[in-house]
Scaffold this motif. Structure first.
Motif, PDB file in Angstrom:
ATOM      1  N   SER A 110       3.141  14.284  -0.971  1.00  0.00           N
ATOM      2  CA  SER A 110       1.905  13.561  -1.282  1.00  0.00           C
ATOM      3  C   SER A 110       1.679  12.480  -0.236  1.00  0.00           C
ATOM      4  O   SER A 110       2.640  11.943   0.315  1.00  0.00           O
ATOM      5  N   ASP A 111       0.416  12.163   0.013  1.00  0.00           N
ATOM      6  CA  ASP A 111       0.131  11.016   0.876  1.00  0.00           C
ATOM      7  C   ASP A 111      -0.538   9.886   0.093  1.00  0.00           C
ATOM      8  O   ASP A 111      -1.017   8.914   0.676  1.00  0.00           O
ATOM      9  N   THR A 112      -0.550  10.012  -1.244  1.00  0.00           N
ATOM     10  CA  THR A 112      -1.178   8.975  -2.069  1.00  0.00           C
ATOM     11  C   THR A 112      -0.303   8.533  -3.249  1.00  0.00           C
ATOM     12  O   THR A 112      -0.454   7.417  -3.729  1.00  0.00           O
ATOM     13  N   ASN A 113       0.604   9.390  -3.717  1.00  0.00           N
ATOM     14  CA  ASN A 113       1.379   9.086  -4.924  1.00  0.00           C
ATOM     15  C   ASN A 113       2.706   8.401  -4.597  1.00  0.00           C
ATOM     16  O   ASN A 113       3.352   8.738  -3.608  1.00  0.00           O
ATOM     17  N   GLU A 123       0.848  -1.199   0.000  1.00  0.00           N
ATOM     18  CA  GLU A 123       0.000   0.000   0.000  1.00  0.00           C
ATOM     19  C   GLU A 123       0.881   1.245   0.000  1.00  0.00           C
ATOM     20  O   GLU A 123       1.804   1.373   0.809  1.00  0.00           O
TER      21      GLU A 123
END
Length: 276
Positions: free
Chosen positions: A232-235, A209
């Motif tokens: 970023s916290d998603t990329n 993840e």
């Protein structure tokens, strides 16, 4: 480094899982970790040209067979493309001459074996994700997302006989309690700008993840971390190249590996304030 601006600049159709990029004279040269093409994207015309590195080159290769190109760097007029070394078939170095368009291939296995032997890095730990080549020295950015967390910079004099490798470990900031580990780097003057991502996995082979990415700086003379900021916290950003520079601001182009078979790649613009 607190001030930054990250925006989606454009999307390139025809390349997936982008893992590295170099900007040079209005063109973006990109690699993908599951492809045997070098991609040349002309920004003004939005045209994508695919350069086959091997016979019967493919865009999407099965994970166990892929060459896993993770590092690309420009040295003079040559683009150097390097496999991560994380499995037996990921040990190839390709050199592409920008003017003559000639391609040379070299087996990098002996070099990687020397690195593992000298620095006591196990076969399942080696995972090269970035490359910087200067006139004198070659720097490899080892992503320490294996069990032992061996994250750092490996370097040696370039093309020297009896090459002796040094290893400088780096403990990077954590994201959601998982350490960020190197995914790419570029040299600007005497400063290394690097990308690092955190993934919830202890495997150099299996993806986990994605928890986010940071950009940071290292002084190449002292090999000390001089700053970092989470962008970023998603990329999962895996590619970094210098785009523009002024007295007060530096701009980079970034690409991300979406761990997907979809043949499209987002290119991001990252602006950092440099006035202190």
């Amino acid at each position: 480094m607190e001030k930054f601006q990250l925006t989606l600049l454009f999307k390139i159709i025809g390349i997936g899982s982008a893992s590295g990029l170099v900007y040079h004279e209005d063109k973006l040269y990109l690699i993908s970790d599951n492809s045997t093409f070098l991609y040349e994207y002309h920004i003004p015309t939005e045209k994508l040209h695919k350069i086959a590195l091997v016979e019967n080159a493919q865009d999407n290769i099965a994970k166990k067979e892929k060459p896993d190109f993770e590092a690309i760097a420009l040295k003079g007029n040559d683009l150097l493309l390097l496999g991560s070394g994380s499995t037996q078939n990921r040990n190839r170095l390709f050199k592409y001459h920008l003017t003559s368009q000639k391609i040379q291939e070299r087996d990098f296995e002996k070099m990687y074996e020397k690195i593992k032997s000298q620095l006591h890095i196990s076969a399942d730990e080696l995972n090269i994700e970035g490359l910087i080549v200067t006139a004198e020295t070659i720097y490899f950015f080892q992503r320490g997302n294996g069990t032992n967390g061996k994250n750092g910079i490996i370097y040696a004099k370039d093309d020297a006989e009896n090459q002796k490798f040094e290893f400088v470990p780096f403990d990077l900031p954590k994201i959601k309690n998982i350490p960020a580990t190197f995914t790419d780097a570029v040299l600007v003057n005497d400063t290394i700008y690097f990308l690092a991502s955190a993934e919830d996995t202890t495997s150099t082979y299996l993806d986990g993840e994605v928890l986010g990415s940071i950009i940071g700086t290292i002084d190449i003379k002292t090999m000390k971390l001089t700053g970092s900021v989470q962008i970023s916290d998603t990329n999962k950003f895996e590619g970094l190249t210098l785009y523009k520079q002024s007295a007060n601001e530096i701009e980079f182009l970034l690409c991300e590996d979406t761990d997907s078979e979809v043949l499209e790649s987002n290119i991001y613009l990252l602006k950092l304030a440099t006035n202190h």
